[in-house]
Design an enzyme around this catalytic site. Structure first.
Site, short mmCIF file in Angstrom:
data_model
loop_
_atom_site.label_atom_id
_atom_site.label_comp_id
_atom_site.label_asym_id
_atom_site.label_seq_id
_atom_site.Cartn_x
_atom_site.Cartn_y
_atom_site.Cartn_z
N ARG A 68 20.02 0.37 2.09
CA ARG A 68 18.68 0.82 2.47
C ARG A 68 18.74 1.64 3.76
NH1 ARG A 68 14.65 -3.54 3.45
NH2 ARG A 68 13.57 -1.64 3.97
N ARG B 222 4.24 -9.95 9.10
CA ARG B 222 3.93 -8.52 9.21
C ARG B 222 2.57 -8.13 8.62
NH1 ARG B 222 9.30 -5.27 7.66
NH2 ARG B 222 8.66 -3.80 9.26
N ASP C 221 15.76 -4.05 16.11
CA ASP C 221 16.66 -3.61 15.04
C ASP C 221 18.13 -3.63 15.44
OD1 ASP C 221 14.48 -3.27 13.43
OD2 ASP C 221 14.43 -1.08 13.55
N LYS D 256 16.64 6.85 9.59
CA LYS D 256 15.78 6.39 8.49
C LYS D 256 14.34 6.25 8.97
CE LYS D 256 15.59 1.78 7.54
NZ LYS D 256 14.23 1.21 7.57
N ASN D 257 14.17 5.58 10.11
CA ASN D 257 12.81 5.26 10.55
C ASN D 257 12.05 6.45 11.13
OD1 ASN D 257 13.18 2.73 9.61
ND2 ASN D 257 13.41 1.75 11.62
N CYS E 74 7.46 -10.46 3.93
CA CYS E 74 8.72 -9.76 4.15
C CYS E 74 9.65 -10.77 4.79
CB CYS E 74 8.43 -8.60 5.08
SG CYS E 74 9.83 -7.98 5.95
C1 EPZ Z 1 9.01 -0.53 12.40
O1 EPZ Z 1 8.37 -1.47 11.57
C2 EPZ Z 1 10.38 -0.31 11.84
N1 EPZ Z 1 10.28 0.19 10.47
C3 EPZ Z 1 11.17 -1.62 11.87
O2 EPZ Z 1 12.47 -1.38 11.41
C4 EPZ Z 1 11.23 -2.12 13.31
O3 EPZ Z 1 11.87 -3.37 13.33
C5 EPZ Z 1 9.82 -2.25 13.88
O4 EPZ Z 1 9.11 -0.99 13.75
C6 EPZ Z 1 9.80 -2.64 15.35
O5 EPZ Z 1 10.52 -1.70 16.09
C7 EPZ Z 1 10.15 1.50 10.25
O6 EPZ Z 1 10.05 2.31 11.17
C8 EPZ Z 1 10.14 1.95 8.84
P1 EPZ Z 1 5.55 -2.85 13.95
P2 EPZ Z 1 6.81 -1.72 11.67
O7 EPZ Z 1 4.25 -2.52 13.29
O8 EPZ Z 1 6.15 -0.45 12.01
C9 EPZ Z 1 3.00 -6.88 14.22
C10 EPZ Z 1 14.38 -1.74 10.05
O9 EPZ Z 1 15.23 -2.66 10.00
N2 EPZ Z 1 1.88 -6.20 13.54
O10 EPZ Z 1 5.92 -2.15 15.21
O11 EPZ Z 1 6.41 -2.43 10.44
C11 EPZ Z 1 4.22 -7.09 13.33
O12 EPZ Z 1 4.06 -8.20 12.49
C12 EPZ Z 1 12.92 -2.05 10.20
O13 EPZ Z 1 14.67 -0.54 9.97
C13 EPZ Z 1 0.68 -6.84 13.41
O14 EPZ Z 1 0.51 -7.98 13.89
O15 EPZ Z 1 6.74 -2.72 12.90
C14 EPZ Z 1 5.31 -7.24 14.36
O16 EPZ Z 1 5.31 -8.56 14.85
C15 EPZ Z 1 12.59 -3.49 10.05
N3 EPZ Z 1 -0.35 -6.20 12.76
C16 EPZ Z 1 4.87 -6.30 15.49
O17 EPZ Z 1 3.48 -6.05 15.26
C17 EPZ Z 1 -0.21 -4.95 12.26
O18 EPZ Z 1 -1.19 -4.43 11.69
C18 EPZ Z 1 5.57 -4.96 15.53
O19 EPZ Z 1 5.59 -4.41 14.21
C19 EPZ Z 1 1.02 -4.29 12.40
C20 EPZ Z 1 2.06 -4.93 13.05
#
Ligand code: EPZ
Length: 430
Positions: free
Chosen positions: A409, A131, A317, A22-23, A126
């Site tokens: 999902r 996030r 995850d 998915k991701n 969320c």
């Molecule tokens: C991706 O989310 C995945 N989603 C998530 O999978 C996964 O848990 C996550 O990466 C971490 O591996 C998809 O690929 C669609 P991040 P993403 O930006 O990209 C912070 C699932 O269950 N952050 O790497 O949204 C954020 O809050 C999902 O399939 C900021 O602070 O995650 C988090 O603490 C859930 N500012 C950390 O970084 C920003 O601008 C990592 O988030 C962006 C992120």
């Protein structure tokens, strides 16, 4: 609302086909916005999130067609889909659509790079954490975009019709922001260097896709990605990688119930840290010609401590599923979540099955019990809900998992895959 009913206690034996990730599929689909040519994606999983993104892309004018033979010859399994963004009719992604799925915010990168403007709703809160999107905005500004945030929307514009390459150091590793900046920089003028970039396999899959479309990207999969911008991208045909989270989830299910299952099409290199940890719990993991074989016979489950962190460390995850496994370990384990601040919603629900878990800040201390007992439980998010399924498979008696739309999902044909290996599991509609 659908529910999943499980009668626990059966060992799992047989084989489970692993779906496309998915991701990985979601950013590859979004990359179709970068070209007026067609992008064909193979092995796209049939999931609610994919269908939702098809609707979101459709709002921008992206056509799609499901083509070729179905890979499993059965309705509902991973498919080959061709996307065509010949005419982008709208550069606005409205709140009603973006609020349903956070990853849809990522359209901001390709829309801005190709059309010179994008207006995208903030994704909002969320369940698993706040996030924010600060890194996306800061990174796009580094590429020369003017950004305003007004009435819940991010309005981004290029200054002279095109983004400009630059060096950007992520203050924190972000998968989504790395995807977006890699897509945006592909069409920027000049060279971009992204440092402290995410190294997840899904980033590598997207870079492969963009390069097949004519981009010049090197270093994906390391912390430094270099992108030499090009004027236009063409079409391509790319395969979605196997889902490492689905792989780890079923591996943990077997480690918990006992049995012997081959995860067909799984790639160990995509989740080596998690496989090493699962081995330490007492399961035997071997690579076969067709995938990964997981076995546990007789031996009890050993407790292992885990801390989530960006790839190549243990993925957030898989944290909920691992906690499910640890609820029946012979002793105490400590599970620390470092990525999302509120990703312990499964703790209360696992407790309903008889698990002993205490929370101390970002660490859960799991005191393994000899047996779990089935109960009605509530799915709270995608990965949390599948941890309840795993625990239900090992629990005595009947477990009902409510709010199954969370599972839909991200897990393709979950009940069918597990019942094919001897689990007593069914979906109850309505
Ligand atoms: C991706 O989310 C995945 N989603 C998530 O999978 C996964 O848990 C996550 O990466 C971490 O591996 C998809 O690929 C669609 P991040 P993403 O930006 O990209 C912070 C699932 O269950 N952050 O790497 O949204 C954020 O809050 C999902 O399939 C900021 O602070 O995650 C988090 O603490 C859930 N500012 C950390 O970084 C920003 O601008 C990592 O988030 C962006 C992120």
């Amino acid at each position: 609302m659908d529910r999943i009913r499980i009668v626990g206690g059966n060992k799992l034996a047989g084989s489970i086909p692993i779906s496309g990730a998915k991701n990985a599929a979601l950013p590859l689909m979004i990359a179709s916005l970068l070209t007026d040519d067609t992008l064909t994606l193979e092995n796209v999983p049939h999931l609610a999130d994919v269908e939702q993104l098809i609707r979101i892309l459709g709002n921008h004018g992206v056509d799609y067609s499901v083509n070729g033979r179905r890979e499993k010859q059965q309705e509902g399994y991973s498919r080959t889909i061709t996307f065509s963004a010949r005419n982008i009719v709208d550069t606005t992604a409205p709140y009603e659509l973006v609020s349903k799925m956070r990853a849809s915010f990522w359209v901001i990168g390709p829309l801005l790079a190709r059309m010179g403007e994008a207006k995208v709703s903030l994704p909002g809160g969320c369940a698993i954490g706040t996030r924010p999107v600060d890194l996306f905005l800061e990174g796009l500004q580094a590429l020369g975009a003017d950004i305003d945030v007004d009435t819940g929307y991010v309005i981004a514009k290029t200054r002279n019709g095109r983004l400009v390459g630059n060096r950007y150091v992520f203050p924190k590793v972000s998968v989504g922001a790395t995807h977006v900046l890699m897509m945006a920089a592909s069409l920027a003028k000049g060279e971009t260097v992204l440092e402290n970039a995410a190294r997840e396999p899904e980033i590598v899959n997207l870079a492969e896709c963009l390069n097949a479309m004519g981009a010049k990207i090197s270093g994906a999969g390391t912390a430094t990605i270099t992108i030499d911008g090009v004027e236009a991208l063409s079409g391509a045909r790319v395969r979605v990688i196997p889902d490492r989270i689905e792989t780890g989830t079923y591996a943990m299910a077997v480690a918990m119930t006992g049995g012997d299952v081959v995860l067909e099409g799984a790639r160990p290199d995509l989740l080596q840290t998690a496989l090493d940890i699962i081995s330490q719990t007492g399961a035997e993991i071997t690579q076969t010609n067709s995938g990964i074989r997981v076995r546990r016979n007789g031996a009890g489950i050993s407790p292992v401590d885990v801390t989530t962190a960006p790839f190549p460390a243990f993925p957030t995850d898989l944290q909920a599923q691992f906690m499910g496994l640890m609820t029946m370990a012979k002793g105490k384990s400590r599970i620390t979540e470092t990525i999302f601040e509120n990703r312990f919603m499964h703790v209360q629900e696992l407790a309903r099955l008889g698990a002993h878990i205490t929370l101390s800040g970002q660490t859960a201390i799991v005191d393994g019990v000899a047996k779990l007992k089935g109960a009605p439980v509530m799915a709270t998010d995608l990965r949390a809900s599948v941890s309840l399924v795993i625990a239900g498979l090992a629990a005595e008696g009947e477990t009902t998992v409510n709010r199954v739309y969370h599972l839909d999902r991200g897990f393709e044909r979950l009940e069918e895959k597990l019942s094919g290996c001897g689990a007593e599991i069914e979906r109850i509609s309505g």
